[in-house]
Design a protein around this motif. Structure first.
Motif, short mmCIF file in Angstrom:
data_model
loop_
_atom_site.label_atom_id
_atom_site.label_comp_id
_atom_site.label_asym_id
_atom_site.label_seq_id
_atom_site.Cartn_x
_atom_site.Cartn_y
_atom_site.Cartn_z
N GLY A 175 15.06 3.22 38.42
CA GLY A 175 14.15 4.35 38.42
C GLY A 175 14.76 5.66 37.99
N HIS A 176 16.05 5.65 37.67
CA HIS A 176 16.73 6.89 37.28
C HIS A 176 16.74 7.06 35.76
CE1 HIS A 176 18.48 8.23 41.16
NE2 HIS A 176 18.40 6.95 41.46
N THR A 177 16.68 8.32 35.34
CA THR A 177 16.88 8.68 33.94
C THR A 177 18.11 9.56 33.86
OG1 THR A 177 14.52 8.58 33.40
CG2 THR A 177 15.90 9.92 31.97
N TYR A 178 19.08 9.12 33.07
CA TYR A 178 20.35 9.83 32.98
C TYR A 178 20.47 10.51 31.62
CZ TYR A 178 21.74 7.17 37.12
OH TYR A 178 21.81 6.62 38.38
N ASP A 179 20.55 11.85 31.64
CA ASP A 179 20.84 12.61 30.42
C ASP A 179 22.36 12.64 30.26
OD1 ASP A 179 18.64 14.04 28.84
OD2 ASP A 179 17.97 14.28 30.91
N VAL A 180 22.87 11.81 29.37
CA VAL A 180 24.32 11.70 29.20
C VAL A 180 24.76 12.57 28.03
CG1 VAL A 180 24.53 9.44 30.27
CG2 VAL A 180 24.06 9.57 27.83
N THR A 181 25.72 13.44 28.30
CA THR A 181 26.26 14.34 27.28
C THR A 181 27.77 14.45 27.47
OG1 THR A 181 26.23 16.44 28.50
CG2 THR A 181 24.15 15.72 27.51
N GLY A 182 28.40 15.10 26.50
CA GLY A 182 29.78 15.50 26.70
C GLY A 182 29.83 16.73 27.59
N PRO A 183 31.04 17.24 27.87
CA PRO A 183 31.18 18.35 28.83
C PRO A 183 30.98 19.74 28.25
CG PRO A 183 33.34 17.60 28.15
CD PRO A 183 32.35 16.68 27.48
N PHE A 237 16.82 19.52 16.30
CA PHE A 237 17.64 20.69 16.02
C PHE A 237 16.81 21.97 16.02
CE2 PHE A 237 20.57 17.56 13.82
CZ PHE A 237 21.50 17.57 14.86
N ASP A 238 16.02 22.11 17.09
CA ASP A 238 15.27 23.35 17.30
C ASP A 238 15.76 24.08 18.54
OD1 ASP A 238 14.35 21.74 19.34
OD2 ASP A 238 12.21 22.03 18.93
N GLY A 239 16.87 23.61 19.09
CA GLY A 239 17.44 24.23 20.29
C GLY A 239 17.16 23.49 21.58
N ARG A 240 16.30 22.48 21.54
CA ARG A 240 15.90 21.79 22.77
C ARG A 240 17.05 21.06 23.46
NH1 ARG A 240 11.39 17.79 20.88
NH2 ARG A 240 10.93 19.61 19.60
N ASN A 241 18.08 20.67 22.71
CA ASN A 241 19.19 19.92 23.29
C ASN A 241 20.42 20.78 23.54
OD1 ASN A 241 17.89 17.47 23.48
ND2 ASN A 241 18.61 16.72 21.50
N GLU A 242 20.26 22.09 23.48
CA GLU A 242 21.41 22.98 23.66
C GLU A 242 21.69 23.22 25.15
OE1 GLU A 242 20.17 26.28 21.04
OE2 GLU A 242 21.93 25.77 19.82
N TRP A 243 21.91 22.15 25.85
CA TRP A 243 22.32 22.23 27.26
C TRP A 243 23.10 20.97 27.61
CZ3 TRP A 243 20.00 18.59 30.66
CH2 TRP A 243 18.90 17.90 30.12
N VAL A 244 23.97 21.12 28.58
CA VAL A 244 24.86 20.03 29.00
C VAL A 244 24.22 19.28 30.16
CG1 VAL A 244 27.11 19.47 29.99
CG2 VAL A 244 26.93 21.20 28.19
N GLY A 245 24.08 17.97 30.01
CA GLY A 245 23.52 17.15 31.07
C GLY A 245 24.57 16.68 32.06
N ASP A 246 24.10 16.07 33.15
CA ASP A 246 25.01 15.59 34.20
C ASP A 246 24.84 14.10 34.44
OD1 ASP A 246 22.54 15.55 35.43
OD2 ASP A 246 23.09 16.91 37.07
N GLY A 247 24.34 13.37 33.44
CA GLY A 247 24.07 11.94 33.63
C GLY A 247 25.32 11.13 33.89
N VAL A 248 26.41 11.43 33.20
CA VAL A 248 27.66 10.69 33.44
C VAL A 248 28.15 10.93 34.85
CG1 VAL A 248 30.07 10.43 32.74
CG2 VAL A 248 28.29 10.71 31.00
N GLN A 249 28.12 12.19 35.27
CA GLN A 249 28.57 12.52 36.62
C GLN A 249 27.73 11.83 37.68
OE1 GLN A 249 28.09 14.58 34.05
NE2 GLN A 249 29.33 16.44 34.17
N LYS A 250 26.41 11.87 37.51
CA LYS A 250 25.52 11.28 38.51
C LYS A 250 25.66 9.76 38.57
CE LYS A 250 21.83 14.72 38.87
NZ LYS A 250 20.39 14.99 38.64
N ALA A 251 25.79 9.13 37.41
CA ALA A 251 25.84 7.67 37.38
C ALA A 251 27.20 7.11 37.74
CB ALA A 251 25.43 7.16 35.99
N LEU A 252 28.26 7.81 37.34
CA LEU A 252 29.61 7.25 37.46
C LEU A 252 30.52 8.01 38.42
CD1 LEU A 252 30.27 6.55 33.67
CD2 LEU A 252 29.33 4.98 35.38
#
Length: 276
Positions: A175-183, A237-252
């Motif tokens: 049931g989780h959705t993980y936004d995985v990004t670099g740091p 590339f309209d700016g919507r992804n210009e933020w760092v997610g925490d999916g790696v941290q939450k999952a791992l």
């Protein structure tokens, strides 16, 4: 070998699917890695192949080709989930596109399928620069994209695979959705500069207009693929992804790999030596 949760890996020849399959093998976990060339085969364009590939499996990692942003992808995912239920699968872990409306619609279809699920959302992989579509550009010394000066939190394919494997093996991720990004956030110019400095070669980033990017793609590939890649760039590339997610941290429970670490590892493996 662990047989109580045999796992199907759809897209096993891709950057993420191959990593998921190799991790399953390393864990000695029962799995079936499938593609169009395996036996049984799995072909997205031939739904008649799906049930045979799924038979006997209980969970599946799913990478949709060409992309969840493609027209009709939500309906395909809905059909896949229905076949999976009929074949006795309990869970699907879906590799999704960060910031893509079509991907979000596909996620919604999966969430309403009656299956357990987890979603791993990712955008531009680090490995696109040495294993994927951007490698020829790096080797040529000119990275031309319709990305402007937008920031991207490039994510490592190994982090994506680690999150996917965790979700496949542990029901606490259901049931989780993980936004995985670099740091950190970087422009493509930043990425080209870091690769150039570490690899000792000239790599320049050239921002293209959407129209020029589409024209360049048309010269290299068919219209359908050129249209899809251009539409993805125009969307994300309209700016919507210009933020760092925490999916790696939450999952791992750990920090994601940094782009600089990726570059060092890629060079150690021989990346970007051609035509140096």
């Amino acid at each position: 070998m662990t047989f109580d949760n045999p796992i199907l890996v759809i897209g096993a020849t891709g950057k993420i699917g191959s990593r998921v399959a190799s991790r399953m093998a390393a864990l000695d976990h029962a799995h079936r890695a499938v593609s169009r060339s395996t036996n049984p085969a799995f072909n997205w364009e031939d739904p008649a192949t799906w049930a045979d590939a799924m038979r006997g499996m209980r969970s599946a990692f799913v990478t949709y080709v060409p992309d969840l942003a493609a027209p009709g992808a939500p309906e395909v995912v809905e059909h896949l989930a229905a076949v999976a239920r009929a074949e006795g699968l309990r869970k699907i872990v879906l590799l999704s596109g960060r910031g893509e409306r079509g991907a979000e619609l596909s996620e919604d279809r999966l969430s309403r399928s009656g299956l357990d699920y987890a979603v791993v959302r990712a955008s531009w992989f680090n490995q696109n620069f040495d294993e994927g579509m951007l490698l020829p550009s790096i080797l040529s010394g000119t990275l031309a994209l319709a990305a402007g000066d937008k920031l991207e939190p490039f994510v490592d394919a190994d982090d994506i695979a680690d999150v996917a494997v965790a979700a496949l093996l542990d029901d606490r991720h259901n049931g989780h959705t993980y936004d995985v990004t670099g740091p950190r956030l970087m422009t493509f110019a930043d990425a080209a500069s870091e690769i150039a400095a570490a690899a000792g070669r000239a790599v320049n980033y050239v921002p293209l207009s959407i129209e020029d990017f589409h024209a360049a793609l048309l010269a290299e590939m068919g219209r359908a693929e050129a249209d899809l890649l251009t539409s993805i760039c125009a969307e994300v590339f309209d700016g919507r992804n210009e933020w760092v997610g925490d999916g790696v941290q939450k999952a791992l429970g750990r920090e994601p790999r940094d782009f600089a670490d990726y570059v060092r590892n890629a060079i150690a493996k021989g990346a970007w030596r051609q035509a140096a």
